[in-house]
Design a protein around this motif. Structure first.
Motif, PDB file in Angstrom:
ATOM      1  N   ARG A 119       0.871  -1.168   0.000  1.00  0.00           N
ATOM      2  CA  ARG A 119       0.000   0.000   0.000  1.00  0.00           C
ATOM      3  C   ARG A 119       0.916   1.229   0.000  1.00  0.00           C
ATOM      4  O   ARG A 119       1.374   1.690   1.033  1.00  0.00           O
ATOM      5  N   LEU A 120       1.185   1.719  -1.170  1.00  0.00           N
ATOM      6  CA  LEU A 120       2.095   2.853  -1.316  1.00  0.00           C
ATOM      7  C   LEU A 120       1.295   4.147  -1.342  1.00  0.00           C
ATOM      8  O   LEU A 120       0.187   4.198  -1.863  1.00  0.00           O
ATOM      9  N   ILE A 121       1.871   5.175  -0.773  1.00  0.00           N
ATOM     10  CA  ILE A 121       1.219   6.480  -0.804  1.00  0.00           C
ATOM     11  C   ILE A 121       2.160   7.468  -1.473  1.00  0.00           C
ATOM     12  O   ILE A 121       3.377   7.323  -1.425  1.00  0.00           O
ATOM     13  N   ASN A 122       1.581   8.461  -2.081  1.00  0.00           N
ATOM     14  CA  ASN A 122       2.361   9.483  -2.760  1.00  0.00           C
ATOM     15  C   ASN A 122       2.627  10.618  -1.773  1.00  0.00           C
ATOM     16  O   ASN A 122       1.747  11.416  -1.493  1.00  0.00           O
ATOM     17  N   VAL A 123       3.828  10.641  -1.241  1.00  0.00           N
ATOM     18  CA  VAL A 123       4.199  11.674  -0.271  1.00  0.00           C
ATOM     19  C   VAL A 123       4.637  12.920  -1.041  1.00  0.00           C
ATOM     20  O   VAL A 123       5.580  12.868  -1.817  1.00  0.00           O
ATOM     21  N   PRO A 124       3.940  14.039  -0.811  1.00  0.00           N
ATOM     22  CA  PRO A 124       4.288  15.260  -1.549  1.00  0.00           C
ATOM     23  C   PRO A 124       5.622  15.842  -1.096  1.00  0.00           C
ATOM     24  O   PRO A 124       6.059  15.611   0.036  1.00  0.00           O
ATOM     25  N   LEU A 125       6.256  16.592  -1.990  1.00  0.00           N
ATOM     26  CA  LEU A 125       7.487  17.291  -1.625  1.00  0.00           C
ATOM     27  C   LEU A 125       7.134  18.367  -0.602  1.00  0.00           C
ATOM     28  O   LEU A 125       6.077  18.982  -0.665  1.00  0.00           O
ATOM     29  N   ASN A 126       8.051  18.572   0.339  1.00  0.00           N
ATOM     30  CA  ASN A 126       7.842  19.564   1.385  1.00  0.00           C
ATOM     31  C   ASN A 126       8.986  20.577   1.296  1.00  0.00           C
ATOM     32  O   ASN A 126      10.040  20.406   1.907  1.00  0.00           O
ATOM     33  N   GLU A 127       8.755  21.609   0.498  1.00  0.00           N
ATOM     34  CA  GLU A 127       9.809  22.597   0.234  1.00  0.00           C
ATOM     35  C   GLU A 127      10.243  23.339   1.497  1.00  0.00           C
ATOM     36  O   GLU A 127      11.428  23.627   1.669  1.00  0.00           O
ATOM     37  N   SER A 128       9.307  23.631   2.401  1.00  0.00           N
ATOM     38  CA  SER A 128       9.688  24.358   3.616  1.00  0.00           C
ATOM     39  C   SER A 128      10.573  23.477   4.506  1.00  0.00           C
ATOM     40  O   SER A 128      11.536  23.963   5.100  1.00  0.00           O
ATOM     41  N   LEU A 129      10.265  22.187   4.595  1.00  0.00           N
ATOM     42  CA  LEU A 129      11.115  21.268   5.352  1.00  0.00           C
ATOM     43  C   LEU A 129      12.498  21.188   4.719  1.00  0.00           C
ATOM     44  O   LEU A 129      13.514  21.260   5.423  1.00  0.00           O
ATOM     45  N   ARG A 130      12.544  21.071   3.409  1.00  0.00           N
ATOM     46  CA  ARG A 130      13.836  20.992   2.719  1.00  0.00           C
ATOM     47  C   ARG A 130      14.669  22.253   2.974  1.00  0.00           C
ATOM     48  O   ARG A 130      15.878  22.160   3.160  1.00  0.00           O
TER      49      ARG A 130
END
Length: 188
Positions: A119-130
């Motif tokens: 069960r894979l989920i699409n984790v969005p990019l987190n620009e603020s975390l990066r």
């Protein structure tokens, strides 16, 4: 047309053992179509070194249909999440046409994602975390990742890009526990 009680035949094994030819010959006899599970053969224009033996898909004067080969441009970072979605789409198309799908390959994680039903989920990019993490050293990033999980796969910590993505995924799962895969399944 003969009706089969299975809905998928899988041909897997070590590299260069004739899996493709065997799958094509069997698919030809059983009105089947092949779905490749090779993580390198998805790339267009990369025939040399990826084992794209197109002649192996010819049985007599017939070409056995094959899917998920030559579907993305070189340089694109195709991943297991996308593969699983593409597999499901093609599997449904083949099945609904009355043909028998054959999974042939290839890349262990691709095979497991399909056969074990990750069960894979699409984790969005987190620009603020990066941005928050950009000044951290590799060692500091490794410690952050270790605070979320026991690191069993060193591929997550060999490059800055992969390490940042692994942290991003762990933080997403921590903040969204309802979206996290169940025990024994993997997140993307």
């Amino acid at each position: 047309m003969k009706k089969y009680t299975c809905n998928l035949i899988t041909v897997l094994g070590p590299t260069a053992t004739g899996k493709t030819r065997f799958a094509a010959m069997l698919a030809d006899r059983m009105n089947g179509e092949i779905i490749s599970a090779d993580s390198r053969q998805v790339y267009k224009k990369m025939d040399i070194g990826t084992g794209k033996d197109y002649k192996d898909y010819r049985v007599g004067n017939r070409s056995v249909p094959v899917h998920l080969i030559d579907i993305v441009e070189p340089g694109y970072e195709y991943n297991v999440f996308e593969y699983q979605a593409d597999f499901v789409r093609v599997f449904k198309e083949i099945s609904s046409s009355g043909n028998l799908p054959f999974l042939c390959g290839g890349s262990g994680l691709y095979l497991e994602a399909v056969l074990k039903g990750y069960r894979l989920i699409n984790v969005p990019l987190n620009e603020s975390l990066r941005k928050d993490l950009e000044k951290k050293t590799m060692e500091e990033l490794g410690e952050i990742l270790k605070s979320f999980k026991k690191i069993h796969n060193i591929s997550d910590i060999v490059s800055r890009k992969r390490l940042l993505r692994a942290i991003e995924i762990e933080i997403y799962h921590h903040e969204n526990p309802e979206a996290a895969p169940h025990r024994g399944q993997r997140g993307q």
